[in-house]
Design a protein around this motif. Structure first.
Motif: not given
Lengths: 147, 147, 147, 147
Positions: D1-19
């Motif tokens: 990453x050349x940029x410092x961490x200036x923008x973030x968003x968040x998700x939570x892992x859904x059951x459908x996204x696991x295998x």
């Protein structure tokens, strides 16, 4: 692609795989390339993934894809898949996805998986039985680093 | 809905969830309702799903949804979710999905899950601790058949 | 099912379609039933969906599914699909999903779609050309309400 | 990453996204990075994607991801996203996905999109208004090639 096109599998674009721009949502290419890897491993008798008899578990560590031209709903796509390299604990697939009717390249991808112990998930050398099966299929194009 | 809207969670439509018709592909509503069920269970302290401490595993046996109006890319949707019924070995959720800005019903769904033993996956009576937590949240609207 | 099993298509469970419980995540059944509907419509020459020549657009208004037994990674599943009813502006599919090797019912689903005008998305009577094609395929088992 | 961490968003892992291996199926990381890009563009007032007022359509031409450590069901993940480079007709995002509670890197990805004309889908120079908005947010770390 270092390999000629020796293994192929085919999918048809599902409506669920398109998006509101009218084309395939790009993440689906990674899912399809997983389907093609499974087909490839089944074909060379090495589909142990998730089965109690498997030699090892393989974990994805890198995936990349160049999207060349769009694919759309109901398009038939042919995926040419090969293992192009076996390292000490890892192995890499290349995949070329071609539009079946229009005979144009849709995408090219590469993925690297690491062999890990079924129980501990620690990296282990790629087992010889797996190497033998891949060598037999890929022939001299396969790049290989011994364990 | 027999319950007033007491528990809600919110999602925003992802591009991957739309299709080439320009609207949400319908199967995604079932995935979102699963997200809302997980949120609901977490909220009442009963999210044991997949955790070693869980009382039981719950397996989906029925899901249905009426799609009332379309949802599109980037729409914010509010999901009102309740457990409306506990049977002997099963329990049922209802979910109403509302378009947040336009305040219109997008979909209404219902799902039934069966409590099964963590190891054998055989149906078991819904545990009392789970019933107590749901009763406390849902109040007198909850229909319940005792084990 | 009011219809004998006259149209079938087949899928193989992808790793991406399983979840951390080790079985297929239920929403994928709705995606597969969409695949089977598309196959069915292609088979009777009525796959106009998304094409400029289509007679109408069809919009899902109801979907339900009973999940009978689990499906797992790499299982081959056969989907038996029929249009069982045509109403004034709607038509309904039934689908039975069978585990190919173990010959057991995995799921049974039903879906209802409404014919809408391509441009306005207002409901329209199901066109006669579509009715004719479905009648020819389904025979006397088809329940039909005339427009 | 050349940029410092200036923008973030968040998700939570859904059951459908696991295998069935018990972890997130890797293709979902690409979907999440799309969510983070949309969040980023909304944040700098440039979310025109799919809207009639948009300056241009952006089409994915390359995506890659290194998967560092696993993510599991219900994990909260923070995505740090930046535009790191603007070319003549393309621009590139980098994204670092971090496990929120365990504060470890889960994945690092990069994607390149090409600006295309809304109607013809032919590449066009990245519009100045878009450049201005990105420059204002990213500051001197942004690599830029003028049109």
């Amino acid at each position: 692609m270092t390999s000629p096109h020796r293994f192929s599998s085919e999918i048809r674009v599902r409506l669920s795989e398109t998006d509101a721009l009218g084309i395939v949502f790009h993440a689906n290419f990674f899912t399809w390339m997983d389907v093609s890897r499974i087909d490839y491993l089944r074909n060379i008798g090495q589909l142990g993934e998730l089965h109690p008899t498997r030699l090892f578990t393989s974990v994805m560590v890198h995936a990349s894809c160049d999207f060349e031209t769009p694919a759309r709903f109901d398009d038939a796509l042919v995926m040419y898949t090969n293992i192009v390299e076996i390292g000490r604990t890892s192995f890499s697939f290349e995949c070329e996805i071609v539009h079946k009717r229009e005979n144009r390249v849709v995408a090219r991808g590469r993925s690297t998986l690491v062999a890990v112990d079924n129980a501990t998930w620690k990296p282990i050398p790629v087992p010889e039985a797996f190497r033998v099966a891949v060598r037999a299929f890929e022939g001299p194009d396969l790049k290989e680093r011994k364990p």
